[in-house]
Scaffold this active site. Structure first.
Site, PDB file in Angstrom:
ATOM      1  N   GLU A 341      14.876   2.961   1.549  1.00  0.00           N
ATOM      2  CA  GLU A 341      15.723   1.776   1.681  1.00  0.00           C
ATOM      3  C   GLU A 341      17.038   2.088   2.395  1.00  0.00           C
ATOM      4  OE1 GLU A 341      16.181   0.542  -2.354  1.00  0.00           O
ATOM      5  OE2 GLU A 341      14.105  -0.123  -2.560  1.00  0.00           O
ATOM      6  N   PRO A 342      17.012   2.453   3.673  1.00  0.00           N
ATOM      7  CA  PRO A 342      18.269   2.669   4.400  1.00  0.00           C
ATOM      8  C   PRO A 342      18.960   1.343   4.692  1.00  0.00           C
ATOM      9  CG  PRO A 342      16.425   2.831   5.905  1.00  0.00           C
ATOM     10  CD  PRO A 342      15.834   2.645   4.527  1.00  0.00           C
ATOM     11  N   ARG A 344      23.198   1.229   4.995  1.00  0.00           N
ATOM     12  CA  ARG A 344      24.392   1.727   5.659  1.00  0.00           C
ATOM     13  C   ARG A 344      24.050   2.555   6.893  1.00  0.00           C
ATOM     14  NH1 ARG A 344      29.021   3.475   2.777  1.00  0.00           N
ATOM     15  NH2 ARG A 344      27.715   3.535   0.921  1.00  0.00           N
ATOM     16  N   CYS A 416      49.440  -8.473  -0.112  1.00  0.00           N
ATOM     17  CA  CYS A 416      50.527  -8.091  -1.014  1.00  0.00           C
ATOM     18  C   CYS A 416      50.083  -6.992  -1.972  1.00  0.00           C
ATOM     19  CB  CYS A 416      51.020  -9.311  -1.786  1.00  0.00           C
ATOM     20  SG  CYS A 416      51.801 -10.537  -0.740  1.00  0.00           S
TER      21      CYS A 416
END
Length: 492
Positions: A341-342, A344, A416
């Site tokens: 399951e690649p 990235r 912020c």
């Protein structure tokens, strides 16, 4: 030559020329034109910014496709002729209908982790048999949708979920194709792969019994054939297998594991594979049944900075195939159908984020050194990884060529929060000024997916580039869309 800053990490190389690119960090079709403008698949980034605005996520379609194809080819070749391999693109990294279609057209299946991701894959026209559904707390509606759609597999994460899948499948008078997610006791968070007695995390079913016991008889609700004296008796994983084999409405396909993310070393993947194969053998010995599928997850690392040295798909595939084939031979098992399951490692390097610079400050840090802070028009709302995971990134001046002095800089956002950092350490030209474009590479994964409306910033557009052309995949969110859920808001 730019002098190294004492504030810089040791791996960071000083730069003197904007034409110097760390090519491993960028899509394969990145370049510079005659004016020094960065080009992505032949499209100048200045044109992209003028057309679509900034911040802007840019994906190289050719790069995405090439990486998807490389994984499919590498794993198919590495495991042939022993077994077949399915490559599931992990949509949690980035998913849109276009990306799902690109992956499917390159021969990949789609792994989804929610009803929303499943809806995207279905809308893209992906064959339901080539879709999987993950998640540690799937809703009944998500399970019903998966069953109604006829997807190829549902990964059950717990005994509770296994019983609910059974009930909902029986309600429909069908069988659910199920894989069990197991926790193999491999710790990979620091790239040091250590077997542990029990993983203290929310995912999966442990291979380890909760407590040692003289009574090693399995305590699940299933077949007595699975009882016996062995290392797994009484473990959550063993109980789940015996339960799945007896529950109505469950068709048990095989086992699944995932050891973590952004991992460079091969040891953890190989150890997890060996452990699951030993477990498969124990199930075979107890029941006479060899489960036919084994999913070894994803998590292979990519280069975010020059310090990272990721492995190539062929190297990953060959090492994992050697372990799987040898382990199966050791236990007298046929090699099961393998899936990975690649996510990235396919979409991460294919993506670049463009920002426009604003305020700059030179901040004294020690008596001898200062750091330049360069603020951009985005920040942690479009890239949360730096603050969430202490992640490092790189960046380049993208809109023009500059030679000469470079200074250690920190690229920060407009939120912020003092932790609103996009790039912690990078050498950028001292001549960078308001209105310049910066490009941050390796942002295709988990940037858009984790984006938010913090401080009520609208989420950026996603654009694909392909051999000199561009196409919008996900349009920029408008203020009216962002605020439309506020019942007191009226568009001005």
């Amino acid at each position: 030559m730019t002098s190294p800053s004492p504030l810089a990490p040791s791996w960071l190389t000083p730069r003197v020329n904007t034409d110097d690119l760390e090519e491993a960090l960028f899509p394969q079709d990145t370049g510079r034109d005659d004016d020094g403008v960065l080009t992505l698949s032949g499209v100048p980034v200045t044109d992209l910014a003028a057309t679509y605005g900034t911040p802007l996520y840019v994906l190289s379609e050719p790069d995405f496709r090439a990486r998807a194809r490389a994984f499919r080819q590498a794993f198919t070749e590495a495991f042939a002729p022993h077994t077949d391999v399915d490559v599931f693109y992990a949509g949690k990294a980035f998913l849109s209908t276009h990306a799902a279609r690109w992956a499917a057209e390159e021969g990949l299946n789609i792994d989804t982790a929610s009803g929303g991701e499943l809806a995207i894959a279905r809308a893209a026209g992906v064959d339901p048999e080539r879709i999987g559904l993950h998640g540690n707390n799937k809703s009944d509606q998500e399970i019903r949708t998966a069953l109604h759609s006829g997807i190829g597999r549902i990964i059950a994460d717990s005994l509770d979920e296994l019983h609910r899948i059974s009930a909902l499948a029986s309600e429909r008078g069908t069988e659910a194709p199920v894989m069990l997610r197991l926790t193999p006791g491999v710790h990979a968070s620091t790239h040091e792969h250590i077997a542990t007695a029990h993983e203290d995390q929310k995912f999966g079913l442990s291979l380890t019994p909760p407590q040692p016991s003289d009574d090693l008889t399995a305590t699940g609700s299933g077949s007595a054939a699975l009882a016996g004296s062995h290392a797994y008796a009484g473990s959550p994983a063993w109980t789940a297998v015996e339960t799945a084999l007896t529950l109505k409405g469950i068709r048990l396909l095989g086992l699944h594991c995932h050891i973590g993310s952004q991992i460079f070393e091969p040891d953890g993947f190989e150890l997890a594979a060996a452990k699951l194969i030993a477990f498969l053998a124990a199930v075979r010995d107890a029941t006479g049944l060899q489960l036919g599928e084994l999913d070894l997850g994803g998590g292979h690392g990519i280069a975010y900075t020059e310090a990272d040295t990721p492995r190539q798909p062929a190297e990953i595939a060959e090492a994992l195939a050697a372990t799987v084939i040898a382990s199966c031979a050791e236990h007298g098992l046929d090699v099961p159908r393998i899936s990975i399951e690649p996510g990235r490692s396919i979409v991460g390097p294919a993506g670049v984020t463009l920002y426009t610079t604003g305020v700059q400050k030179d901040v004294p840090v020690t008596d001898e050194a200062s750091r330049r802070y360069i603020a951009v028009d985005g920040g942690m709302s479009d890239n949360a990884r730096t603050v969430l995971y202490d992640a490092d990134y790189s960046a380049v001046l993208a809109s023009r060529r500059v030679t000469g002095d470079h200074v250690l800089s920190r690229i920060v956002g407009k939120h912020c929060e003092s932790g609103d950092i996009v790039v912690r350490n990078v050498y950028l030209p001292s001549a960078v000024t308001r209105g310049d474009l910066l490009a941050v590479p390796a942002t295709g994964a988990y940037c858009h997916s984790l984006s938010s409306n913090y401080n009520y910033l609208t989420r950026p557009a996603v654009v694909a580039v392909n051999n000199g052309t561009s196409e919008i995949l996900i349009r920029r969110e408008t203020v009216d869309e962002m605020l439309g859920r506020d019942t007191g808001y009226t568009s001005s």
